[in-house]
Design a protein around this motif. Structure first.
Motif, mmCIF file in Angstrom:
data_model
loop_
_atom_site.group_PDB
_atom_site.id
_atom_site.type_symbol
_atom_site.label_atom_id
_atom_site.label_comp_id
_atom_site.label_asym_id
_atom_site.label_seq_id
_atom_site.Cartn_x
_atom_site.Cartn_y
_atom_site.Cartn_z
ATOM 1 N N MET A 172 30.515 20.435 21.423
ATOM 2 C CA MET A 172 29.530 20.675 20.376
ATOM 3 C C MET A 172 28.157 20.686 21.060
ATOM 4 S SD MET A 172 30.477 18.403 17.082
ATOM 5 C CE MET A 172 31.322 17.016 17.742
ATOM 6 N N ASN A 173 27.212 21.420 20.480
ATOM 7 C CA ASN A 173 25.873 21.298 21.056
ATOM 8 C C ASN A 173 25.210 20.042 20.502
ATOM 9 O OD1 ASN A 173 24.911 21.883 18.512
ATOM 10 N ND2 ASN A 173 24.707 24.064 18.956
ATOM 11 N N ARG A 174 24.055 19.692 21.058
ATOM 12 C CA ARG A 174 23.430 18.421 20.763
ATOM 13 C C ARG A 174 23.166 18.249 19.264
ATOM 14 N NH1 ARG A 174 20.040 14.182 22.152
ATOM 15 N NH2 ARG A 174 18.313 14.180 20.700
ATOM 16 N N GLU A 175 22.722 19.313 18.651
ATOM 17 C CA GLU A 175 22.353 19.232 17.243
ATOM 18 C C GLU A 175 23.581 18.949 16.379
ATOM 19 O OE1 GLU A 175 20.101 22.110 14.099
ATOM 20 O OE2 GLU A 175 19.936 22.543 16.234
ATOM 21 N N LYS A 176 24.656 19.706 16.694
ATOM 22 C CA LYS A 176 25.888 19.528 15.931
ATOM 23 C C LYS A 176 26.463 18.140 16.142
ATOM 24 C CE LYS A 176 28.518 23.623 14.842
ATOM 25 N NZ LYS A 176 29.542 24.540 15.356
ATOM 26 N N ARG A 177 26.325 17.684 17.387
ATOM 27 C CA ARG A 177 26.886 16.383 17.737
ATOM 28 C C ARG A 177 26.155 15.275 16.962
ATOM 29 N NH1 ARG A 177 30.646 14.586 20.203
ATOM 30 N NH2 ARG A 177 30.534 12.359 20.440
ATOM 31 N N LEU A 178 24.826 15.380 16.890
ATOM 32 C CA LEU A 178 24.040 14.409 16.138
ATOM 33 C C LEU A 178 24.447 14.412 14.674
ATOM 34 C CD1 LEU A 178 20.335 14.427 17.292
ATOM 35 C CD2 LEU A 178 21.834 12.480 17.007
ATOM 36 N N GLU A 179 24.632 15.615 14.173
ATOM 37 C CA GLU A 179 25.032 15.786 12.787
ATOM 38 C C GLU A 179 26.372 15.080 12.529
ATOM 39 O OE1 GLU A 179 23.699 17.143 10.211
ATOM 40 O OE2 GLU A 179 25.456 17.173 8.903
ATOM 41 N N PHE A 180 27.300 15.275 13.484
ATOM 42 C CA PHE A 180 28.612 14.648 13.357
ATOM 43 C C PHE A 180 28.482 13.127 13.454
ATOM 44 C CE2 PHE A 180 32.217 12.882 15.800
ATOM 45 C CZ PHE A 180 33.195 12.997 14.822
ATOM 46 N N MET A 181 27.672 12.661 14.424
ATOM 47 C CA MET A 181 27.538 11.217 14.616
ATOM 48 C C MET A 181 26.913 10.542 13.410
ATOM 49 S SD MET A 181 26.388 11.186 18.573
ATOM 50 C CE MET A 181 25.691 9.566 18.647
ATOM 51 N N SER A 182 26.059 11.274 12.703
ATOM 52 C CA SER A 182 25.432 10.656 11.544
ATOM 53 C C SER A 182 26.432 10.504 10.395
ATOM 54 C CB SER A 182 24.231 11.472 11.091
ATOM 55 O OG SER A 182 24.677 12.651 10.479
ATOM 56 N N GLN A 183 27.572 11.178 10.517
ATOM 57 C CA GLN A 183 28.557 11.106 9.437
ATOM 58 C C GLN A 183 29.710 10.160 9.740
ATOM 59 O OE1 GLN A 183 29.127 13.992 6.938
ATOM 60 N NE2 GLN A 183 27.415 15.271 7.534
ATOM 61 N N VAL A 184 29.980 9.952 11.019
ATOM 62 C CA VAL A 184 31.066 9.054 11.402
ATOM 63 C C VAL A 184 30.469 7.983 12.302
ATOM 64 C CG1 VAL A 184 33.324 8.888 12.478
ATOM 65 C CG2 VAL A 184 32.638 10.991 11.372
ATOM 66 N N GLN A 185 30.508 6.742 11.868
ATOM 67 C CA GLN A 185 29.861 5.678 12.635
ATOM 68 C C GLN A 185 30.847 4.579 13.010
ATOM 69 O OE1 GLN A 185 26.685 4.645 13.721
ATOM 70 N NE2 GLN A 185 26.081 6.789 13.608
ATOM 71 N N PRO A 186 30.713 4.047 14.216
ATOM 72 C CA PRO A 186 31.630 2.995 14.645
ATOM 73 C C PRO A 186 31.073 1.577 14.447
ATOM 74 C CG PRO A 186 30.455 3.828 16.541
ATOM 75 C CD PRO A 186 29.868 4.512 15.329
ATOM 76 N N VAL A 187 31.993 0.610 14.294
ATOM 77 C CA VAL A 187 31.663 -0.812 14.370
ATOM 78 C C VAL A 187 32.663 -1.407 15.347
ATOM 79 C CG1 VAL A 187 31.561 -3.008 13.134
ATOM 80 C CG2 VAL A 187 30.892 -0.912 11.977
ATOM 81 N N PHE A 188 32.177 -2.139 16.352
ATOM 82 C CA PHE A 188 33.092 -2.603 17.382
ATOM 83 C C PHE A 188 33.494 -4.050 17.199
ATOM 84 C CE2 PHE A 188 31.051 1.085 19.379
ATOM 85 C CZ PHE A 188 32.195 1.820 19.608
ATOM 86 N N GLN A 189 34.436 -4.446 18.069
ATOM 87 C CA GLN A 189 35.093 -5.731 17.930
ATOM 88 C C GLN A 189 34.157 -6.927 18.108
ATOM 89 O OE1 GLN A 189 38.386 -6.002 20.559
ATOM 90 N NE2 GLN A 189 39.087 -7.942 19.754
ATOM 91 N N ASN A 190 33.463 -6.955 19.230
ATOM 92 C CA ASN A 190 32.712 -8.154 19.565
ATOM 93 C C ASN A 190 31.213 -7.903 19.434
ATOM 94 O OD1 ASN A 190 31.617 -10.430 20.675
ATOM 95 N ND2 ASN A 190 33.013 -10.498 22.405
ATOM 96 N N PRO A 191 30.593 -8.460 18.397
ATOM 97 C CA PRO A 191 29.167 -8.180 18.189
ATOM 98 C C PRO A 191 28.298 -8.697 19.325
ATOM 99 C CG PRO A 191 29.901 -9.930 16.724
ATOM 100 C CD PRO A 191 31.128 -9.380 17.390
ATOM 101 N N PHE A 192 28.762 -9.739 20.035
ATOM 102 C CA PHE A 192 27.956 -10.282 21.127
ATOM 103 C C PHE A 192 27.916 -9.328 22.311
ATOM 104 C CE2 PHE A 192 29.186 -14.003 18.701
ATOM 105 C CZ PHE A 192 27.958 -14.602 18.526
ATOM 106 N N GLU A 193 28.945 -8.481 22.431
ATOM 107 C CA GLU A 193 28.937 -7.500 23.516
ATOM 108 C C GLU A 193 28.283 -6.201 23.077
ATOM 109 O OE1 GLU A 193 32.920 -7.052 24.923
ATOM 110 O OE2 GLU A 193 32.908 -9.058 25.799
ATOM 111 N N ALA A 194 28.292 -5.942 21.776
ATOM 112 C CA ALA A 194 27.759 -4.673 21.302
ATOM 113 C C ALA A 194 26.239 -4.629 21.394
ATOM 114 C CB ALA A 194 28.207 -4.419 19.868
ATOM 115 N N PHE A 195 25.590 -5.800 21.297
ATOM 116 C CA PHE A 195 24.126 -5.827 21.354
ATOM 117 C C PHE A 195 23.653 -6.353 22.697
ATOM 118 C CE2 PHE A 195 24.790 -6.134 16.718
ATOM 119 C CZ PHE A 195 23.974 -5.101 16.308
#
Lengths: 307, 342
Positions: free
Chosen positions: A82-105
């Protein structure tokens, strides 16, 4: 009816060994399911480590390419080119939450800076007031407020609060789909329910669909609408969460349910697992030819030829 | 009563001095408990409640800035008394592994990744066992087979084994000398449900065979339900309730315990579970009075000023709450029969 997410016969094959080796491992084999856009739901993927549940999630997020098959989000293929614009568009629609919040930040970076950069990126604005409003709005959804979070570093918050911040960050672009990869396994028991209840309210009050990845059957039963159970890369059972978990049919699903520690018989020391169940589940995992068969109550169960 | 460990009024603080300003974090504050021979004692509490600091004191693995400020810890091994906080290095070396051993959380950080399992066994257990060469090897193989591990694991490196097998190897390491007292610190948190159950039943089996005492630490109450004979709940550095497992689950006498057992989701039940509001107190500046009062639904004025003592409310059952008589099991709490199998 349009599908929010459609997974069509997806395979993921990883090569193993050195350059000359032809060995490979099928992390995900022939997975197919879809989430409808009309009704938000919590869709759960259950499996032990090595069952391919995280690989599947990474493919949905576009971080990994399927070896075969296709993943469609709102009818469009999720692919790396995907090009950058499309990719951003996709990322704004599908968002992740990961396992360990202490490692994510990053421990040296303030939490609100994460939220602000997400808002700037996806809302395409540099207006401070708008960014603050978006941050506060997302934090309100998870039961926090910008006033509590502003200027705080990750170590100043508890694990539960931090995980809620991670979810708030994911909610800033108002995504219709959230992918939560074991969001509660690193969180304390007393705070676990706060996170699980939050996922539930995201579905009920804000219309967000959630793909909830876990190995905890009890919380899966508590919040999910539909689920799939994966064993060594294969979907072995799929259907309505309550129907499947009340009476699992596939031997592996039955083994998982039997392994859940219950508090009902506290103090009786019931810990023995039937070794025949383990052996049967392991035997089926190595059977080569199999397919999913539909049952009258709507669930799909893997059946094996010659078994 | 035959006790192995007596802890009396133990206070262990983290004492820190930065630029002349001293700060103390009261991780373990006035804990009194005793562990009997041949029982599994479960310690529950959320992270930063001080349970790991308590374990460090018990395992004689204290490092500055953690220091024992007050109280005593006493082990009774073979009629010999030993205090791990004041014992000399030689004494500690003598009791380690043979009398007192430790199962740690991450198996990967216990096993040396560049040494075969047999070398690790030799490093740990050869000296305390006092066996040499083939006799030692035979003993280890025998012990591993009781953990359902084939002798071939001795020739393997840690990365060649699965997570469950590695955790069983660390259990094997901790139990090969048949210690009287084993401390297990979250040994199954990183494992899947199927493997977790297998490892738990193995710890229980081996404990019953050797008749040793196990202190089992985890925040997962469903594990305690199936493992422990008695449970102690730690909140903000204090022991708030202690009692036999069934009583703790079906008739808790402290609001925090009542909340913990009621918040467990169960298959077959989708009623909304309440989550505990607020956050765990900061141990550098704990709230006055009962430390649970800011989150407690039953709190009265007395709770805000006076520290409740740990009183005995039933046989073996102690609680630190001013209003323990008013504590009822919450909605959604497990409803087993108290009478069954007591």
């Amino acid at each position: 009816m349009t599908d929010l997410l459609e997974i069509r016969n997806v395979w993921k094959r990883f090569p193993m060994g050195g350059l000359l080796s032809r060995a490979h491992i099928d992390a995900v084999q022939d997975a197919s399911f879809s989430l409808t856009a009309d009704k938000p739901e919590i869709f759960t993927i259950i499996g032990e480590s090595g069952s391919g549940k995280t690989t599947l999630a990474r493919m949905i997020l576009g971080l990994e390419q399927p070896s075969e098959g296709e993943i469609l989000f709102k009818g469009q293929s999720v692919s790396r080119n995907m090009n950058r614009e499309k990719r951003l568009e996709f990322m704004s629609q599908v968002q992740p939450v990961f396992q360990n919040p202490f490692e994510a930040f990053n421990p040296l970076k303030r939490i609100d800076r994460y939220l602000a950069s997400t808002a700037r990126q996806f809302l395409k604005t540099s207006d401070r007031a708008k960014i603050d409003a978006a941050m506060d709005d997302a934090l309100q959804k998870v039961g926090l407020s910008l006033k509590e979070i502003a200027g705080r570093y990750p170590h100043e918050l508890s694990g539960g609060q931090l995980q809620r911040c991670a979810i708030a960050r994911a909610l800033i672009p108002n995504p219709p789909l959230l992918i939560a990869d074991e969001p509660v396994s690193m969180v304390d028991a007393s705070l676990r329910m706060a996170i699980v209840n939050l996922l539930r309210s995201l579905r009920d009050d804000f219309g967000v669909s959630v793909i909830y990845i876990t190995h905890d059957l009890a919380t899966a039963y508590y919040i999910s609408d539909r689920l799939i159970i994966m064993q060594k890369g294969r979907i072995v059972e799929m259907g309505d969460a309550r129907v499947v978990l009340s009476d699992p049919e596939h031997p592996y699903s039955r083994l998982l349910k039997a392994s859940v520690l219950s508090s009902e018989d506290a103090g009786q020391g019931k810990l023995a697992t039937n070794p025949d169940m383990v052996a049967e589940a392991n035997r089926l995992a190595t059977m080569p030819s199999s397919r999913l068969q539909e049952r009258p109550d709507g669930r799909l169960v893997r059946t094996y030829e010659g078994a | 009563m035959d006790t192995v460990l007596d802890v009396k009024g133990l206070k262990a603080y983290y004492l820190m001095k930065y630029f002349g300003i001293s700060r103390e974090v009261r991780a373990v504050d006035d804990i009194t408990m005793s562990i009997r021979r041949n029982e599994i004692y479960g310690i529950a509490g959320e992270s930063s409640s001080g349970k790991t600091s308590l374990i460090k004191v018990l395992a004689a693995a204290m490092r500055p800035p953690l220091e024992v400020v007050d109280g005593s810890v006493r082990y009774h091994f073979n009629g010999e008394e030993i205090d791990p906080t004041t014992a000399s290095k030689e004494d500690l070396k003598r009791i380690r592994w043979k009398h007192l051993s430790y199962i740690m959380q991450g198996s990967m950080s216990v096993l040396n990744p560049v040494r075969r399992i047999e070398r690790t066994f030799a490093d740990f257990a050869k000296e305390p066992l006092g066996l040499s060469g083939p006799a030692f090897r035979e003993r280890v193989e025998q012990h591993l087979s009781s953990l359902k591990l084939p002798p071939s694991v001795l020739r393997s490196y840690p990365h060649e084994l699965s997570g469950g097998m590695r955790q069983r190897v660390t259990i094997g390491l901790a139990t090969v000398c048949h210690p009287e007292f084993i401390i297990a610190d979250e040994p199954t948190t990183a494992l899947d449900v199927v493997v977790q159950k297998e490892v738990l039943s193995m710890i229980r089996e081996i404990q019953q065979k050797m008749g040793s005492s196990v202190v089992f630490v985890t925040h997962d109450m469903s594990v305690h339900a199936n493992m422990a004979d008695r449970i102690g709940i730690i909140y903000a550095g204090r022991l708030v309730e202690e009692g036999p497992t069934r009583q703790m689950f079906f008739a808790p006498k402290h609001p925090y315990t009542a909340h913990l057992v009621a918040s467990l989701p169960r298959i077959g039940d989708t009623t909304q579970r309440p989550a505990l509001e607020g956050k765990p107190p900061n141990l550098a500046d704990p709230p006055p009075g009962c430390r649970f009062h800011p989150r407690c639904p039953l709190a009265i004025d007395k709770c805000r000023t006076d520290v409740p003592p740990l009183e005995t409310v039933d046989t073996d059952h102690r609680t630190a709450c001013w209003r323990w008589q008013d504590v009822r099991p919450l909605d959604g709490a497990p409803t087993g029969k108290m009478e069954a199998q007591l």
